[in-house]
Design a protein around this motif. Structure first.
Motif, PDB file in Angstrom:
ATOM      1  N   GLU A 236     -17.319   6.761  14.777  1.00 38.90           N
ATOM      2  CA  GLU A 236     -17.682   6.856  13.541  1.00 38.90           C
ATOM      3  C   GLU A 236     -16.470   7.758  12.844  1.00 38.90           C
ATOM      4  OE1 GLU A 236     -19.509   4.842  11.437  1.00 38.90           O
ATOM      5  OE2 GLU A 236     -20.494   3.917  12.948  1.00 38.90           O
ATOM      6  N   SER A 237     -16.290   8.903  13.635  1.00 37.81           N
ATOM      7  CA  SER A 237     -15.568  10.070  13.148  1.00 37.81           C
ATOM      8  C   SER A 237     -13.909   9.514  13.091  1.00 37.81           C
ATOM      9  CB  SER A 237     -15.441  11.150  14.009  1.00 37.81           C
ATOM     10  OG  SER A 237     -14.996  11.059  15.220  1.00 37.81           O
ATOM     11  N   THR A 238     -13.579   8.471  13.429  1.00 37.25           N
ATOM     12  CA  THR A 238     -12.137   8.223  13.335  1.00 37.25           C
ATOM     13  C   THR A 238     -11.852   6.855  12.763  1.00 37.25           C
ATOM     14  OG1 THR A 238     -12.432   7.133  15.647  1.00 37.25           O
ATOM     15  CG2 THR A 238     -11.516   9.404  15.624  1.00 37.25           C
TER      16      THR A 238
ATOM     17  N   GLU B 120      -2.509  10.240  17.622  1.00 32.69           N
ATOM     18  CA  GLU B 120      -3.836  10.672  17.699  1.00 32.69           C
ATOM     19  C   GLU B 120      -4.508   9.667  16.666  1.00 32.69           C
ATOM     20  OE1 GLU B 120      -6.725  14.268  15.217  1.00 32.69           O
ATOM     21  OE2 GLU B 120      -4.603  14.813  16.192  1.00 32.69           O
ATOM     22  N   ASN B 121      -5.834   9.240  17.196  1.00 30.50           N
ATOM     23  CA  ASN B 121      -6.294   8.249  16.396  1.00 30.50           C
ATOM     24  C   ASN B 121      -5.596   6.853  16.134  1.00 30.50           C
ATOM     25  OD1 ASN B 121      -8.719   7.202  15.055  1.00 30.50           O
ATOM     26  ND2 ASN B 121      -8.058   7.606  12.967  1.00 30.50           N
ATOM     27  N   PHE B 122      -5.081   6.317  17.229  1.00 30.07           N
ATOM     28  CA  PHE B 122      -3.934   5.386  17.130  1.00 30.07           C
ATOM     29  C   PHE B 122      -4.449   4.256  18.324  1.00 30.07           C
ATOM     30  CE2 PHE B 122       0.021   2.989  18.350  1.00 30.07           C
ATOM     31  CZ  PHE B 122       0.033   2.102  17.097  1.00 30.07           C
ATOM     32  N   ARG B 123      -5.030   3.157  17.913  1.00 32.05           N
ATOM     33  CA  ARG B 123      -5.627   2.184  18.584  1.00 32.05           C
ATOM     34  C   ARG B 123      -6.616   2.501  19.627  1.00 32.05           C
ATOM     35  NH1 ARG B 123      -1.708  -2.384  18.318  1.00 32.05           N
ATOM     36  NH2 ARG B 123      -1.911  -2.807  20.460  1.00 32.05           N
ATOM     37  N   SER B 124      -6.436   2.596  20.825  1.00 29.76           N
ATOM     38  CA  SER B 124      -7.316   3.367  21.905  1.00 29.76           C
ATOM     39  C   SER B 124      -7.307   4.822  22.074  1.00 29.76           C
ATOM     40  CB  SER B 124      -6.988   2.556  23.266  1.00 29.76           C
ATOM     41  OG  SER B 124      -5.952   2.926  23.676  1.00 29.76           O
ATOM     42  N   TYR B 125      -6.431   5.467  21.424  1.00 26.11           N
ATOM     43  CA  TYR B 125      -6.462   6.711  21.410  1.00 26.11           C
ATOM     44  C   TYR B 125      -7.239   7.435  20.399  1.00 26.11           C
ATOM     45  CZ  TYR B 125      -3.286   6.519  25.543  1.00 26.11           C
ATOM     46  OH  TYR B 125      -2.732   6.024  26.619  1.00 26.11           O
ATOM     47  N   LYS B 126      -8.336   8.271  20.905  1.00 27.64           N
ATOM     48  CA  LYS B 126      -8.791   8.947  19.581  1.00 27.64           C
ATOM     49  C   LYS B 126      -8.563  10.468  19.499  1.00 27.64           C
ATOM     50  CE  LYS B 126     -13.766  10.503  18.869  1.00 27.64           C
ATOM     51  NZ  LYS B 126     -15.067  10.981  19.538  1.00 27.64           N
TER      52      LYS B 126
ATOM     53  N   ILE C 230      -4.240   8.148  11.099  1.00 28.70           N
ATOM     54  CA  ILE C 230      -3.330   8.067  12.334  1.00 28.70           C
ATOM     55  C   ILE C 230      -2.302   9.182  12.336  1.00 28.70           C
ATOM     56  CG2 ILE C 230      -1.831   6.588  13.476  1.00 28.70           C
ATOM     57  CD1 ILE C 230      -3.235   4.391  12.694  1.00 28.70           C
ATOM     58  N   LYS C 231      -1.979   9.662  13.497  1.00 26.55           N
ATOM     59  CA  LYS C 231      -0.876  10.891  13.537  1.00 26.55           C
ATOM     60  C   LYS C 231      -0.102  10.395  14.430  1.00 26.55           C
ATOM     61  CE  LYS C 231      -4.129  14.331  11.616  1.00 26.55           C
ATOM     62  NZ  LYS C 231      -4.755  15.685  12.026  1.00 26.55           N
TER      63      LYS C 231
ATOM     64  N   ALA D 131     -12.318   5.714  24.949  1.00 22.83           N
ATOM     65  CA  ALA D 131     -11.136   6.281  24.415  1.00 22.83           C
ATOM     66  C   ALA D 131     -10.241   6.527  25.714  1.00 22.83           C
ATOM     67  CB  ALA D 131     -11.590   7.559  23.672  1.00 22.83           C
ATOM     68  N   SER D 132      -8.781   6.173  25.307  1.00 13.98           N
ATOM     69  CA  SER D 132      -7.869   6.410  26.408  1.00 13.98           C
ATOM     70  C   SER D 132      -7.405   7.832  26.411  1.00 13.98           C
ATOM     71  CB  SER D 132      -6.546   5.537  25.970  1.00 13.98           C
ATOM     72  OG  SER D 132      -6.870   4.201  25.845  1.00 13.98           O
TER      73      SER D 132
END
Length: 431
Positions: A100-102, A10-16, A107-108, A384-385
């Motif tokens: 803006e939110s991420t 979650e919230n890693f590179r292209s993954y929101k 990162i999880k 986002a991916s």
């Protein structure tokens, strides 16, 4: 034996958003070599896939799935990089930057796997300023072995980890180090089994600091040190039988005389790059004599085969997860397919190794090589991916022929390439 169940990011590179890839198979006996069953300590059964493949356009997020595995293993096991993290007081932090939110959020990452017939879940969150949360849980028994909060306070289960009463780590841990990383040297059967599972993964992301020649040197060293081993025999057999016109492989260890003035780190890197010569033996056309060619003059496909085949055979021998980004580069589709097939046969994969690959090669979708639940796609929406499996489509059967569907765009995850508007000025020089 590799028993990886799932990876969550979650919230890693292209993954929101929270995204989960799973090796868990649906209940079907189709292609029974493509999965293995694991009987848990409580008598329940879980079915895991032996391989999975990701398709998608460039920059869709395929490689990030494999890089997340690499990051987990690096944070837990890479002592040298962890020391640098502590010294620099900053973690490598690459969140999803298109929201803006991420862009400043944690990162999880999480990994579910089976160790000693029980399911464990390991997860943590972090930002550039350090690790925030971390938890290791036995999901089979619904017991948390340890957890940490944002202040570095650690709680643990006294029954499962009794010997840690005297370990000061369980009062407080520095924010730039994982609890699990700190426990690498502790003698606890459960912890060591979990660390061994994470350490056994062979993860090859397509990153700048990884070179094909470096992989070749590691393979050469492995063969040179154990020329009569099963690994050495099988890699020679695989390359000789792959229509490369190669009859044998010869490894020579170079005698390097390096200047004493060179720094130790430089000398080490030089040995890693030039420690061994790999020679391919070809039969002459008009005699039975063999001629030696250095691997450096062989085709890109032969070099890739030598490296890729080694990783495949190591995984099969050890029963490990092999996560390989763009494994097919420079390989003929039939040869690429053959390497994948090795994971789908009880004879060649008796230890239930698992394979996770990314590719653009649609030939893996032919002739029911892969079940629908083994085929995954990555694509982007609003920057986002997201990922999904072929089995997610309504009305799809487990043995659907997917190549035509994918090429026709019915499964998505293909690039939408606009016409190139290139206005190149004519060169008016006379010829």
């Amino acid at each position: 034996m590799s028993n990886i169940i799932s990876l969550t990011v979650e919230n890693f590179r292209s993954y929101k958003d929270e995204t989960t890839f799973s090796f868990e198979a649906i209940e079907s006996d189709e292609c029974n070599g493509n999965y293995h069953d694991v009987v848990l300590a409580n008598g329940e059964n879980i079915r895991l896939l032996n391989s999975a493949v990701f398709y998608g356009a460039n920059a869709a997020g395929k490689s990030t799935i494999i890089f997340a595995l690499y990051r987990i293993q690096e944070f837990v096991l890479d002592v040298e990089k962890n020391i640098k993290n502590i010294q620099n007081k900053e973690l490598p932090y690459f969140p999803h930057l298109l929201s803006e939110s991420t862009k400043n959020a944690p990162i999880k990452m999480g990994l579910d796997f089976i160790v000693n017939k029980e399911i464990y879940s390991y997860a943590f969150s972090y930002n550039k300023n350090g690790f925030i949360t971390e938890k290791l849980k036995n999901k089979s028994r619904d017991i948390t072995l340890f957890s940490r909060d944002g202040e570095g306070n650690v709680k643990y289960d006294n029954n499962l980890l009794p010997e840690f009463n005297s370990v000061k780590i369980f009062t407080k841990i520095i924010k730039y180090q994982l609890v699990l990383s700190r426990l690498v040297t502790e003698e606890n059967v459960i912890i060591q089994s979990i660390i061994s599972e994470i350490a056994s993964m062979i993860i090859l992301p397509f990153v700048e600091n990884r070179s094909l020649w470096g992989d070749v040197q590691k393979t050469a060293e492995h063969i040179w040190k154990a020329p009569e081993s099963q690994f050495s025999r099988l890699i020679e057999e695989l390359i000789v039988s792959s229509d490369t016109q190669i009859k044998d492989i010869k490894i020579v260890k170079n005698k390097l005389h390096l200047p004493s003035s060179w720094p130790t780190e430089v000398k080490s890197k030089f040995r890693d790059s030039y420690g061994y010569e790999v020679k391919m033996l070809h039969k002459m056309s008009d005699s039975d004599n063999l001629v030696e060619f250095n691997l450096s003059v062989e085709s890109a496909g032969t070099k890739t085969l030598f490296s890729a085949a080694a990783q495949v055979l190591l995984a099969l021998e050890k029963g490990s997860l092999l996560a390989y980004d763009e494994m097919n580069i420079a390989l003929h589709p039939k040869l690429f397919r053959r390497l994948v097939e090795l994971f789908h046969n009880e004879v060649t994969n008796p230890n239930h190794a698992q394979l996770l690959i990314t590719t653009h090669d649609a030939t893996l979708l032919e002739d029911n090589l892969m079940r629908a639940d083994q085929i995954w796609f990555a694509e982007k929406e609003n920057g986002a991916s997201k990922i999904y499996s072929a089995i997610d489509f309504n009305g799809v059967s487990i043995d659907q022929p997917f190549e035509g569907w994918y090429r026709a765009g019915r499964l998505g995850a293909r690039p939408n390439i606009l016409p190139f508007k290139l206005n190149i000025e004519r060169n008016n020089k006379e010829d």
